[in-house]
Scaffold this motif. Structure first.
Motif, PDB file in Angstrom:
ATOM      1  N   ARG A  36       7.424   2.803 -10.169  1.00 28.76           N
ATOM      2  CA  ARG A  36       6.779   3.100  -8.937  1.00 28.76           C
ATOM      3  C   ARG A  36       7.728   3.923  -7.839  1.00 28.76           C
ATOM      4  NH1 ARG A  36       4.802   4.571  -4.902  1.00 28.76           N
ATOM      5  NH2 ARG A  36       3.271   3.587  -3.695  1.00 28.76           N
ATOM      6  N   GLU A  64       4.464   6.802 -10.762  1.00 33.22           N
ATOM      7  CA  GLU A  64       3.132   6.746 -10.307  1.00 33.22           C
ATOM      8  C   GLU A  64       2.905   5.974  -9.105  1.00 33.22           C
ATOM      9  OE1 GLU A  64       0.982   5.137 -13.879  1.00 33.22           O
ATOM     10  OE2 GLU A  64       2.815   4.638 -14.706  1.00 33.22           O
ATOM     11  N   ARG A  65       1.736   6.611  -8.511  1.00 33.34           N
ATOM     12  CA  ARG A  65       1.406   5.830  -7.196  1.00 33.34           C
ATOM     13  C   ARG A  65       0.363   4.822  -7.495  1.00 33.34           C
ATOM     14  NH1 ARG A  65       2.964   7.399  -2.611  1.00 33.34           N
ATOM     15  NH2 ARG A  65       1.206   6.457  -1.563  1.00 33.34           N
ATOM     16  N   GLU A 120       0.106  -0.417   1.082  1.00 32.19           N
ATOM     17  CA  GLU A 120      -0.524  -0.894  -0.092  1.00 32.19           C
ATOM     18  C   GLU A 120      -0.066  -2.202  -0.621  1.00 32.19           C
ATOM     19  OE1 GLU A 120       0.476   2.343  -3.064  1.00 32.19           O
ATOM     20  OE2 GLU A 120      -0.180   3.737  -1.732  1.00 32.19           O
TER      21      GLU A 120
END
Length: 136
Positions: A36, A64-65, A120
């Motif tokens: 991440r 990766e998001r 998030e």
């Protein structure tokens, strides 16, 4: 912080049955973090941890998001604790990050926080540490 101390703290705080379970939680959390955050940041963080643990932050080259829920799912899968125990995986990840906070410099921790967007859900990773810092 030495490897044995780190794993012992994770085992104690997460109330895990064994050092192997503490290592599994640590590996799962750190490996997922490495997916991440930027590789350079992961390596900087890993360099401040015991070598046996720091290597988990250096295994991934692609970032990766993904949201916090996906983070927890990946930790649970790596720990092999099952989808029904997402709360356990989230707690284990919080404990690992709490111990990481004690093992690294404040600057490294701030760099980590900057890599993880607040919107998030990643602020949950730091709840234990922030709760301990708040006045009683």
């Amino acid at each position: 912080m030495q490897y044995d101390d780190f794993i012992g703290e994770v085992q104690h705080r997460a109330q895990l049955d064994s050092r192997e379970a503490a290592l599994s939680s640590s590996r799962a959390t750190l490996t997922t973090l490495s997916e991440r955050i930027q590789p350079g940041e992961a390596e900087n963080l890993g360099a401040q941890l015991p070598e046996e643990l720091g290597r988990f932050l250096e295994e991934v080259d692609e970032v990766e998001r993904f949201a916090f829920d996906e983070f927890v799912d990946r930790v649970a899968e790596r720990e092999e604790i099952g989808d029904d125990d997402a709360a356990d995986a989230a707690f284990h990840a919080q404990v690992v990050v709490d111990v990481v906070e004690e093992a690294v410099t404040e600057g490294a921790l701030e760099d980590l926080k900057e890599q993880l967007p607040d919107d998030e859900g990643y602020d949950e990773l730091f709840e234990i540490a922030e709760h301990e810092e708040s006045p009683a």
